[in-house]
Enzyme design. Structure first.
Site, PDB file in Angstrom:
ATOM      1  N   VAL A   1      -3.426  -7.729  -1.223  1.00 58.52           N
ATOM      2  CA  VAL A   1      -2.899  -8.584  -0.396  1.00 58.52           C
ATOM      3  C   VAL A   1      -3.759  -9.667   0.217  1.00 58.52           C
ATOM      4  O   VAL A   1      -3.459 -10.442   1.039  1.00 58.52           O
ATOM      5  CB  VAL A   1      -2.199  -7.748   0.957  1.00 58.52           C
ATOM      6  CG1 VAL A   1      -0.970  -6.765   0.403  1.00 58.52           C
ATOM      7  CG2 VAL A   1      -3.177  -6.897   1.479  1.00 58.52           C
TER       8      VAL A   1
ATOM      9  N   GLY B   1       0.954  -1.277   0.026  1.00 54.70           N
ATOM     10  CA  GLY B   1      -0.003  -0.121  -0.005  1.00 54.70           C
ATOM     11  C   GLY B   1       0.793   1.179   0.043  1.00 54.70           C
ATOM     12  O   GLY B   1       0.562   2.314   0.869  1.00 54.70           O
ATOM     13  N   ALA B   2       2.000   1.200  -0.810  1.00 51.06           N
ATOM     14  CA  ALA B   2       2.872   2.412  -0.805  1.00 51.06           C
ATOM     15  C   ALA B   2       2.678   3.516  -2.019  1.00 51.06           C
ATOM     16  O   ALA B   2       3.247   4.536  -1.885  1.00 51.06           O
ATOM     17  CB  ALA B   2       4.277   1.919  -0.994  1.00 51.06           C
TER      18      ALA B   2
ATOM     19  N   ARG C   1      -0.119   5.627  -1.430  1.00 45.87           N
ATOM     20  CA  ARG C   1      -0.543   6.761  -1.066  1.00 45.87           C
ATOM     21  C   ARG C   1      -0.434   6.819   0.847  1.00 45.87           C
ATOM     22  O   ARG C   1       0.030   5.676   1.303  1.00 45.87           O
ATOM     23  CB  ARG C   1      -1.952   7.182  -1.190  1.00 45.87           C
ATOM     24  CG  ARG C   1      -2.878   6.050  -1.022  1.00 45.87           C
ATOM     25  CD  ARG C   1      -3.997   6.144  -1.831  1.00 45.87           C
ATOM     26  NE  ARG C   1      -4.960   5.140  -1.883  1.00 45.87           N
ATOM     27  CZ  ARG C   1      -6.040   4.889  -0.843  1.00 45.87           C
ATOM     28  NH1 ARG C   1      -6.107   6.149   0.064  1.00 45.87           N
ATOM     29  NH2 ARG C   1      -6.760   4.103  -0.702  1.00 45.87           N
TER      30      ARG C   1
ATOM     31  N   TYR D   1     -12.102  -3.472  12.327  1.00 46.49           N
ATOM     32  CA  TYR D   1     -11.009  -3.063  12.141  1.00 46.49           C
ATOM     33  C   TYR D   1     -10.142  -3.131  13.582  1.00 46.49           C
ATOM     34  O   TYR D   1      -8.913  -3.540  13.444  1.00 46.49           O
ATOM     35  CB  TYR D   1     -11.231  -1.573  12.039  1.00 46.49           C
ATOM     36  CG  TYR D   1      -9.688  -0.653  11.723  1.00 46.49           C
ATOM     37  CD1 TYR D   1      -9.237  -0.894  10.592  1.00 46.49           C
ATOM     38  CD2 TYR D   1      -9.332   0.116  13.011  1.00 46.49           C
ATOM     39  CE1 TYR D   1      -8.028   0.014  10.487  1.00 46.49           C
ATOM     40  CE2 TYR D   1      -8.310   0.861  12.609  1.00 46.49           C
ATOM     41  CZ  TYR D   1      -7.440   0.618  11.125  1.00 46.49           C
ATOM     42  OH  TYR D   1      -6.593   1.476  11.111  1.00 46.49           O
TER      43      TYR D   1
ATOM     44  N   ALA E   1     -10.429  -5.561  15.964  1.00 41.14           N
ATOM     45  CA  ALA E   1     -10.256  -7.095  15.912  1.00 41.14           C
ATOM     46  C   ALA E   1      -9.018  -7.455  14.964  1.00 41.14           C
ATOM     47  O   ALA E   1      -8.014  -8.148  15.249  1.00 41.14           O
ATOM     48  CB  ALA E   1     -11.402  -8.072  15.616  1.00 41.14           C
ATOM     49  N   ALA E   2      -8.852  -6.851  13.825  1.00 46.02           N
ATOM     50  CA  ALA E   2      -7.795  -6.964  12.758  1.00 46.02           C
ATOM     51  C   ALA E   2      -6.569  -6.404  13.281  1.00 46.02           C
ATOM     52  O   ALA E   2      -5.380  -6.973  13.372  1.00 46.02           O
ATOM     53  CB  ALA E   2      -8.164  -6.485  11.445  1.00 46.02           C
ATOM     54  N   LYS E   3      -6.466  -5.154  13.949  1.00 49.82           N
ATOM     55  CA  LYS E   3      -5.247  -4.722  14.210  1.00 49.82           C
ATOM     56  C   LYS E   3      -5.050  -5.085  15.629  1.00 49.82           C
ATOM     57  O   LYS E   3      -3.726  -5.307  16.075  1.00 49.82           O
ATOM     58  CB  LYS E   3      -5.929  -3.277  14.433  1.00 49.82           C
ATOM     59  CG  LYS E   3      -5.802  -2.585  13.451  1.00 49.82           C
ATOM     60  CD  LYS E   3      -4.719  -2.429  12.241  1.00 49.82           C
ATOM     61  CE  LYS E   3      -4.746  -1.781  11.023  1.00 49.82           C
ATOM     62  NZ  LYS E   3      -3.748  -1.847  10.262  1.00 49.82           N
TER      63      LYS E   3
ATOM     64  N   ASN F   1       1.724  -2.510   5.458  1.00 42.82           N
ATOM     65  CA  ASN F   1       1.078  -1.303   5.655  1.00 42.82           C
ATOM     66  C   ASN F   1      -0.647  -1.060   5.037  1.00 42.82           C
ATOM     67  O   ASN F   1      -1.350  -0.435   5.687  1.00 42.82           O
ATOM     68  CB  ASN F   1       1.912  -0.074   4.940  1.00 42.82           C
ATOM     69  CG  ASN F   1       0.970   1.328   5.029  1.00 42.82           C
ATOM     70  OD1 ASN F   1       1.007   1.841   5.800  1.00 42.82           O
ATOM     71  ND2 ASN F   1       0.400   1.395   3.540  1.00 42.82           N
TER      72      ASN F   1
ATOM     73  N   SER G   1      -2.671  -0.387  15.126  1.00 39.97           N
ATOM     74  CA  SER G   1      -3.433   0.921  15.383  1.00 39.97           C
ATOM     75  C   SER G   1      -3.640   0.978  16.758  1.00 39.97           C
ATOM     76  O   SER G   1      -3.863   0.242  17.817  1.00 39.97           O
ATOM     77  CB  SER G   1      -4.926   0.744  14.650  1.00 39.97           C
ATOM     78  OG  SER G   1      -5.680   1.913  15.131  1.00 39.97           O
TER      79      SER G   1
HETATM   80  P1  NAP Z   1      -4.968   5.196   3.159  1.00 44.63           P
HETATM   81  O1  NAP Z   1      -4.495   6.462   2.982  1.00 44.63           O
HETATM   82  O2  NAP Z   1      -6.387   4.838   3.220  1.00 44.63           O
HETATM   83  O3  NAP Z   1      -4.075   4.036   2.345  1.00 44.63           O
HETATM   84  C1  NAP Z   1      -4.483   2.764   2.279  1.00 44.63           C
HETATM   85  C2  NAP Z   1      -3.279   2.101   1.648  1.00 44.63           C
HETATM   86  O4  NAP Z   1      -3.671   0.593   1.852  1.00 44.63           O
HETATM   87  C3  NAP Z   1      -3.476   2.395   0.003  1.00 44.63           C
HETATM   88  O5  NAP Z   1      -2.230   2.303  -0.407  1.00 44.63           O
HETATM   89  C4  NAP Z   1      -4.027   1.177  -0.510  1.00 44.63           C
HETATM   90  O6  NAP Z   1      -3.757   0.935  -1.946  1.00 44.63           O
HETATM   91  C5  NAP Z   1      -3.769   0.050   0.369  1.00 44.63           C
HETATM   92  N1  NAP Z   1      -4.601  -1.026   0.346  1.00 44.63           N
HETATM   93  C6  NAP Z   1      -5.654  -1.238   0.617  1.00 44.63           C
HETATM   94  N2  NAP Z   1      -6.344  -2.407   0.464  1.00 44.63           N
HETATM   95  C7  NAP Z   1      -5.325  -3.183  -0.214  1.00 44.63           C
HETATM   96  C8  NAP Z   1      -5.169  -4.336  -0.646  1.00 44.63           C
HETATM   97  N3  NAP Z   1      -6.292  -5.421  -0.502  1.00 44.63           N
HETATM   98  N4  NAP Z   1      -3.969  -4.670  -1.178  1.00 44.63           N
HETATM   99  C9  NAP Z   1      -2.937  -3.799  -1.173  1.00 44.63           C
HETATM  100  N5  NAP Z   1      -3.061  -2.619  -0.703  1.00 44.63           N
HETATM  101  C10 NAP Z   1      -4.318  -2.210  -0.264  1.00 44.63           C
HETATM  102  O7  NAP Z   1      -4.578   4.659   4.708  1.00 44.63           O
HETATM  103  P2  NAP Z   1      -3.300   5.104   5.550  1.00 44.63           P
HETATM  104  O8  NAP Z   1      -3.826   6.060   6.642  1.00 44.63           O
HETATM  105  O9  NAP Z   1      -2.368   5.550   4.986  1.00 44.63           O
HETATM  106  O10 NAP Z   1      -3.084   3.773   6.417  1.00 44.63           O
HETATM  107  C11 NAP Z   1      -2.036   2.726   6.266  1.00 44.63           C
HETATM  108  C12 NAP Z   1      -2.012   1.809   7.368  1.00 44.63           C
HETATM  109  O11 NAP Z   1      -1.961   2.521   8.540  1.00 44.63           O
HETATM  110  C13 NAP Z   1      -3.238   0.848   7.439  1.00 44.63           C
HETATM  111  O12 NAP Z   1      -2.917  -0.120   7.948  1.00 44.63           O
HETATM  112  C14 NAP Z   1      -4.227   1.473   8.387  1.00 44.63           C
HETATM  113  O13 NAP Z   1      -4.915   0.508   9.072  1.00 44.63           O
HETATM  114  C15 NAP Z   1      -3.233   2.030   9.606  1.00 44.63           C
HETATM  115  N6  NAP Z   1      -3.552   3.148  10.538  1.00 44.63           N
HETATM  116  C16 NAP Z   1      -3.698   4.309  10.033  1.00 44.63           C
HETATM  117  C17 NAP Z   1      -4.371   5.379  10.962  1.00 44.63           C
HETATM  118  C18 NAP Z   1      -4.883   6.639  10.402  1.00 44.63           C
HETATM  119  O14 NAP Z   1      -5.043   7.449  11.347  1.00 44.63           O
HETATM  120  N7  NAP Z   1      -4.612   7.042   9.138  1.00 44.63           N
HETATM  121  C19 NAP Z   1      -4.408   5.087  12.340  1.00 44.63           C
HETATM  122  C20 NAP Z   1      -3.736   3.723  12.671  1.00 44.63           C
HETATM  123  C21 NAP Z   1      -3.431   2.694  11.741  1.00 44.63           C
HETATM  124  P3  NAP Z   1      -4.425   1.274  -3.115  1.00 44.63           P
HETATM  125  O15 NAP Z   1      -4.857   2.905  -3.090  1.00 44.63           O
HETATM  126  O16 NAP Z   1      -3.589   1.073  -4.318  1.00 44.63           O
HETATM  127  O17 NAP Z   1      -5.532   0.374  -3.333  1.00 44.63           O
END
Ligand code: NAP
Length: 246
Positions: free
Chosen positions: A63, A11-12, A14, A154, A156-158, A89, A141
């Site tokens: 993934v 998920g690199a 964005r 979410y 549960a997964a985390k 990620n 998370s």
């Molecule tokens: P985001 O901006 O929504 O980006 C999500 C990323 O995951 C995108 O690059 C997306 O790729 C990729 N993705 C989603 N489903 C996928 C799949 N089935 N296979 C491969 N890639 C997939 O989210 P983020 O905020 O950057 O979050 C990144 C990580 O940090 C996540 O695991 C999230 O749960 C965790 N996190 C985020 C926060 C927060 O506040 N933002 C807090 C705690 C934890 P595409 O765009 O190419 O589909």
């Protein structure tokens, strides 16, 4: 700090994944940029990595699909080499109160955030065991540690990511492979973009450091865990949440 290392970041294209990929590249690593749907954004990430003087390849994979993960590791190995660093990620949300949550939304989040992390952990571990070196870092998370109304699936997964991290750390420690997780609080990405100003103010008021986090806050912690400076840290969950979880 990461010269001559090869990193796969899921998920690199964005958000946090993109910041992680660019930060690891800035510290000297070559990067496999995984994306699922955002090809154009992943291309931008790869171009920025190349502008830093590092190698970058793009690899599309969902993934949550094991065959995609297997193909992804094959492509990375052929085009870049076996990863020294895996950053799990990729993640999604499908929020709803428990009583209204559908089986589909439960499964979708578990399959992407938990099962997807398992598939990649397993494939990376297989290669890392052979070279007796590796760094596996997964995004958990604050919600996985403390729960959150509307995010049963979410959380549960985390929380599951934390369990897998600790178990795998014990399995791989004797082979020079560390396995850790980072637990972000609220980070400014597309995932949290739907919040309105009032909701953001309410969240900010619960954060001792007084601001919503930036992807770079997470990326620097991931880079540290990926480096040899963190050689004696394994099975840990590092909260990067501005103190929200204290
Ligand atoms: P985001 O901006 O929504 O980006 C999500 C990323 O995951 C995108 O690059 C997306 O790729 C990729 N993705 C989603 N489903 C996928 C799949 N089935 N296979 C491969 N890639 C997939 O989210 P983020 O905020 O950057 O979050 C990144 C990580 O940090 C996540 O695991 C999230 O749960 C965790 N996190 C985020 C926060 C927060 O506040 N933002 C807090 C705690 C934890 P595409 O765009 O190419 O589909």
């Amino acid at each position: 700090m990461l010269e001559n290392k090869i990193a796969l970041v899921t998920g690199a294209g964005r958000g946090i994944g993109r910041a992680v990929a660019l930060t690891l590249a800035g510290y000297g690593a070559d990067i496999a940029v995984n994306y699922c749907g955002s090809e154009a954004k992943a291309l931008e990430t790869a171009e920025e990595i190349r502008a830093l003087g590092r190698r970058a390849i793009l690899v599309q994979a969902d993934v949550s699909v094991q065959a995609d993960c297997e193909r992804m590791f094959k492509e990375v190995t052929e085009q870049l080499g076996t990863p020294d660093i895996l950053v799990n990620n990729a993640g999604i949300t499908r929020d709803n109160l428990a009583l209204r949550m559908s089986e589909e939304d439960f499964d979708k989040v578990i399959n992407t955030n938990l099962k997807g992390t398992f598939f990649c952990m397993k494939l990376a571990a297989k290669q890392m065991l052979r070279k007796r070196y590796g760094r596996i870092i997964s995004l958990s998370s604050i919600v996985g540690l403390h729960g959150n109304a509307g995010q049963l699936n979410y959380s549960a997964a985390k929380a599951g990511v934390v369990g897998m991290t600790k178990s795998l750390a014990k399995e791989l420690a004797s082979r020079g492979i560390t396995v850790n997780a980072v637990a972000p609080g609220y980070i400014d990405t597309d995932m949290t973009a739907a919040l309105n100003d009032a909701q953001k103010d309410a969240i900010r008021s619960q954060i001792p450091l007084g601001r919503i986090g930036q992807p770079q806050d997470i990326a620097e912690t991931v880079a540290f865990l990926a480096s040899d400076k963190a050689a004696y840290i394994t099975g840990q969950v590092i909260s990067v949440d501005g103190g929200m979880g204290i």
